[in-house]
Design a protein around this motif. Sequence first.
Motif, short mmCIF file in Angstrom:
data_model
loop_
_atom_site.label_atom_id
_atom_site.label_comp_id
_atom_site.label_asym_id
_atom_site.label_seq_id
_atom_site.Cartn_x
_atom_site.Cartn_y
_atom_site.Cartn_z
N TYR A 115 -19.68 -47.25 61.33
CA TYR A 115 -19.07 -47.43 62.65
C TYR A 115 -19.08 -46.13 63.43
CZ TYR A 115 -17.04 -51.64 60.54
OH TYR A 115 -16.85 -52.84 59.91
N SER A 116 -19.16 -46.30 64.71
CA SER A 116 -18.95 -45.16 65.59
C SER A 116 -17.66 -45.45 66.35
CB SER A 116 -20.16 -45.06 66.51
OG SER A 116 -19.82 -44.33 67.63
N ILE A 117 -16.72 -44.54 66.24
CA ILE A 117 -15.40 -44.78 66.82
C ILE A 117 -15.13 -43.75 67.90
CG2 ILE A 117 -12.93 -44.99 66.33
CD1 ILE A 117 -13.69 -45.57 63.42
N GLU A 118 -14.94 -44.21 69.11
CA GLU A 118 -14.59 -43.30 70.20
C GLU A 118 -13.09 -43.31 70.39
OE1 GLU A 118 -16.41 -44.31 73.90
OE2 GLU A 118 -18.42 -43.97 73.13
N ILE A 119 -12.50 -42.12 70.39
CA ILE A 119 -11.07 -42.08 70.67
C ILE A 119 -10.80 -41.10 71.80
CG2 ILE A 119 -10.31 -42.75 68.37
CD1 ILE A 119 -9.81 -39.83 67.76
N TYR A 120 -9.74 -41.32 72.50
CA TYR A 120 -9.39 -40.44 73.61
C TYR A 120 -8.08 -39.73 73.28
CZ TYR A 120 -13.02 -42.76 76.15
OH TYR A 120 -14.24 -43.23 76.55
N MET A 167 -16.33 -39.86 56.63
CA MET A 167 -15.70 -39.91 57.95
C MET A 167 -15.91 -38.54 58.56
SD MET A 167 -11.73 -40.78 58.78
CE MET A 167 -11.05 -40.74 60.43
N LYS A 168 -16.65 -38.49 59.66
CA LYS A 168 -17.01 -37.19 60.25
C LYS A 168 -16.85 -37.21 61.74
CE LYS A 168 -20.56 -35.78 56.93
NZ LYS A 168 -21.04 -37.09 56.39
N LEU A 169 -16.54 -36.07 62.31
CA LEU A 169 -16.48 -35.95 63.75
C LEU A 169 -17.89 -35.66 64.26
CD1 LEU A 169 -14.78 -35.95 66.29
CD2 LEU A 169 -14.31 -33.53 65.94
N ALA A 170 -18.40 -36.55 65.11
CA ALA A 170 -19.77 -36.39 65.57
C ALA A 170 -19.84 -35.58 66.85
CB ALA A 170 -20.41 -37.76 65.78
N GLY A 171 -18.79 -35.60 67.65
CA GLY A 171 -18.83 -34.82 68.90
C GLY A 171 -17.56 -35.00 69.69
N SER A 172 -17.32 -34.04 70.62
CA SER A 172 -16.15 -34.11 71.49
C SER A 172 -16.57 -33.72 72.89
CB SER A 172 -15.06 -33.13 71.05
OG SER A 172 -14.54 -33.51 69.81
N HIS A 177 -13.63 -38.17 71.85
CA HIS A 177 -14.14 -37.74 70.55
C HIS A 177 -14.81 -38.91 69.85
CE1 HIS A 177 -11.40 -34.31 71.21
NE2 HIS A 177 -10.55 -35.25 71.60
N THR A 178 -15.95 -38.60 69.24
CA THR A 178 -16.66 -39.66 68.55
C THR A 178 -16.66 -39.41 67.04
OG1 THR A 178 -18.06 -39.85 70.48
CG2 THR A 178 -18.78 -41.01 68.51
N ILE A 179 -16.15 -40.38 66.33
CA ILE A 179 -16.07 -40.26 64.87
C ILE A 179 -17.09 -41.21 64.26
CG2 ILE A 179 -14.62 -40.63 62.83
CD1 ILE A 179 -12.21 -40.02 64.67
N ASP A 180 -17.75 -40.71 63.26
CA ASP A 180 -18.75 -41.52 62.60
C ASP A 180 -18.24 -41.82 61.19
OD1 ASP A 180 -21.64 -42.31 62.95
OD2 ASP A 180 -21.63 -41.37 60.96
N CYS A 181 -18.23 -43.08 60.79
CA CYS A 181 -17.76 -43.31 59.43
C CYS A 181 -18.51 -44.41 58.73
CB CYS A 181 -16.26 -43.56 59.41
SG CYS A 181 -15.74 -44.87 60.47
N LEU A 182 -18.58 -44.25 57.43
CA LEU A 182 -19.23 -45.25 56.59
C LEU A 182 -18.16 -45.83 55.68
CD1 LEU A 182 -21.93 -46.52 55.72
CD2 LEU A 182 -22.14 -44.71 54.01
N LEU A 183 -17.95 -47.14 55.81
CA LEU A 183 -16.86 -47.77 55.08
C LEU A 183 -17.38 -48.90 54.21
CD1 LEU A 183 -14.35 -48.18 58.06
CD2 LEU A 183 -14.59 -46.22 56.53
N LEU A 184 -16.66 -49.15 53.15
CA LEU A 184 -17.01 -50.30 52.32
C LEU A 184 -16.75 -51.59 53.11
CD1 LEU A 184 -17.79 -48.88 49.79
CD2 LEU A 184 -15.97 -50.07 48.57
N SER A 185 -17.62 -52.53 52.93
CA SER A 185 -17.55 -53.74 53.74
C SER A 185 -18.16 -54.85 52.89
CB SER A 185 -18.38 -53.46 55.00
OG SER A 185 -18.47 -54.52 55.85
N GLY A 186 -17.43 -55.90 52.67
CA GLY A 186 -17.97 -56.97 51.83
C GLY A 186 -17.01 -57.35 50.74
#
Lengths: 237, 618
Positions: A115-120, A167-172, A177-186
């Motif tokens: 997921y790419s998560i944008e937060i303000y 879970m990593k911060l990709a940019g601000s 801010h954009t967070i990039d994360c890889l999560l278990l799914s299934g």
Amino acid sequence: MIGIRLKFTKGSEVKYISHLDLMRVFQRALRRASIPISYSSGFNPHQEISFAAPLSLGVTSNAEYVDLKLTEPMDVREIRRRLNNSLPEGIRILAGIEMGGNHKSAMSVVSHSRYSIEIYIENLSYCELKSKIEAFTAQKDIRIMKKQPKKGFELKETDIKPLIVSMKLAGSKEGKHTIDCLLLSGSRGNLKPELLMEAFKEFTGYDIQKIKINREQVYAEKNGKLVDLLEYEGFQA
Amino acid sequence: MKYDNIKEYIYEELLSKVEKPGRYIGTEWNSVHKNPEEVDIRFAFCFPDVYEVGMSHLGMKILYHLLNNQKDIFCERVFAPWPDMEEEMRKSGIKLFGLESRDFIDSFDFVGFTLQYEMSYTNIVNMLDLAGIPLRSGERNEGHPFIVAGGPCAFNPEPLYDIIDFFMLGEGEEQLLEVMEHYRRWKSSRGTRDEFLKTAASVRGVYVPKYYSVEYNKDLTIKEIKAICEDIPAKIRKRVIKNLKGSYFPDKIVVPFIDIVHDRIMLEIFRGCTRGCRFCQAGMIYRPVREREIEELVEIADKLIESSGYEEISLSSLSTGDFSNLNELVKRLVSKYQSSRIGLSFPSLRIDSFSLKLIREVQKVRKSGLTFAPEAGTQRMRNVINKGVDEEDLINSVGAAFDTGYSKVKLYFMIGLPTETMEDIQGIAGLAFKVVDRYYQVPKEKRGKGLNVTVSASSFVPKPFTPFQWEPQDSIDTLMDKQRYLQKAIKKKQITFNWHDPYVSYMEAVFARGDRKLCDVLIKAWELGCKFDGWDQYFNFNAWMQAFKETGVDLDFYAARRRELDEILPWDHIDVGVTKKYLRSEYKKSLKGELTRDCRAACTGCGINLLQEGGVCK
Ligand code: SF4
């Protein structure tokens, strides 16, 4: 019986429609597009369609998957062309494959989602947020209260740490801010990104004004590697 | 702050906060989107109830596409925002917007409401307020849209007289376009608001309340209703499409994302009804009967299926079994669509052995239950209301259903009908028991399991333009007595008893036959918080009582009073074609329990054939 797997987007225009609604959208689009979809037998026959991994209301995606069963062969490119003319804005078929006879369902092979998560958050620097994220993921465990749909939405404390692969911060930029994360799914473990952000909010006490989530990728595990669901079976068209 | 514009704010922020954002998306399949810069007329088609209800309404579907077929008109849909959405809108100062463009509707040319039931009136007031449009016609100026209304309740428009600028009575397809044509001319002439309303009033079927004055007697009944100037018609005649053949029907319909009440193609096979049930307003106001030809129906169905992808067609009309060649139509549709698994349904089909056979053969998803509408419990009572079923018919039909394996039936009744006594109420219970007995006559191994008979009793509401328009409604106490009596009489484990809230029926009765004085009450009730009155969880009887008290209006004057047959009624300046004389004679016959036959066999003289454009009864 011919099995088809399609990869599609769920854009902003349709991010507020539920999993059930999406099912109806596809059923009707398949009819409009005259795709030779097969029907289950039984008392109340229904189209043989199934989706990979449900998405929460409000979340967009570049990687949704649907499996179809057809009664007669049709070129995947033709299916894609027809459906793209018959689907509402926001849903675009990106690619598809024809699958062999005894393939596993998309739903059963999904293992991870990216997921790419944008937060303000205003007045927060890149470095500060980065170290907060590192501290967050470095915890021994991350306990949250999780609703259990199968038990009348009873709350249960669970540790979501094992469900976070990265879970990593990709940019601000200007408070965004954009967070990039890889999560278990299934079926072997599933973490919704909203839940992750709730835990993060609680951990940091940040006043997050807006969260925008996009699913970038959905993976299956094949020979120890994460691959696109389309690569899991057969060849891409 | 983080949004480029209001539209984005609505979409990203507001919709993320409400329970069902799918109601407000506006980009459903077949929804029409135009560039606002490229059109001259913007029309907000408002349904004063929630999306799921409004989107199930056939009339709106027809008129939405009819208007959008005009190149220079952009018609958008607006539904009453659910209270959670309204709260968010008010908090952030977002006005009511069109679903398609998300533009605020206060800048549109027209805001049109469809009036399907009286209990949606407070939603109209609320929607105007949310839109930032003055509530009263006289407070609006050249910068405001025209507020127009149509639909069945518009036949007694008076309770809304000061809110709606003009009404359109009867079928809208032709008159709406005529009004639009007048508007085009008016707009380019830059006339005054009044000038437009004057020319609109010249269109047959258009009623502009402010051009009519009402005088009252001392006892508050009406002394006179008259047009205040000469060029305004003294009587407003409803519009009728003379012939359905070739009349407009859209070839596409909006397919919602979320589940709605009636989520299927509605194929209108005919308009009007000849049965003449005396309680039924639809049966009178939608006359005369006009059918669409089978050839055309099949063609329309074809186009709609192709453009919508729907999996079900329902044949819609007031009484589907009366279509002259239903068998042929069904045969044609079935042979065409069976292979593509498209189902047919018949929502208003009388159940008898013929129709039962049809349903069993055709209906794809076999509904587990069937519905019957004897309406009253004794033959005497059924004669009074001219409901031409007898007990034997009913038991035979229910029996045929049981014989073929059905075990769930619903029986619809009304209580509080004119001349009703406890004997008639007892009759409802008696009939229900006979239905139960009939089930047990089917050999055990042949009958469906788990008998359930649902008896549903609604409270009778006398409506304008029916033979019962002069009748008082039973008081709330009487209705409750009858409900309690019935509930006791009917107690049996196989029978489920449902009834309607008599408080809502009472309010309905007040507004159905209301006059202009109710307009102030309505606005007051809205000020006191009334909205979504058709929804149990929002209906607030005490607030309504308060509104009547504060405005000094007596509810019983409207609901519980027997009118003299020569009294001037608030809707007497409106001509629906069926004459007052006919209604009077029907009323008198009803009191004697005399039946009036279905007029398909021979005319019974209701007068509709004399309505200029609709002289189609053979
Ligand atoms: S004019 Fe005669 S035939 Fe026509 S609807 Fe009236 S009663 Fe029936």
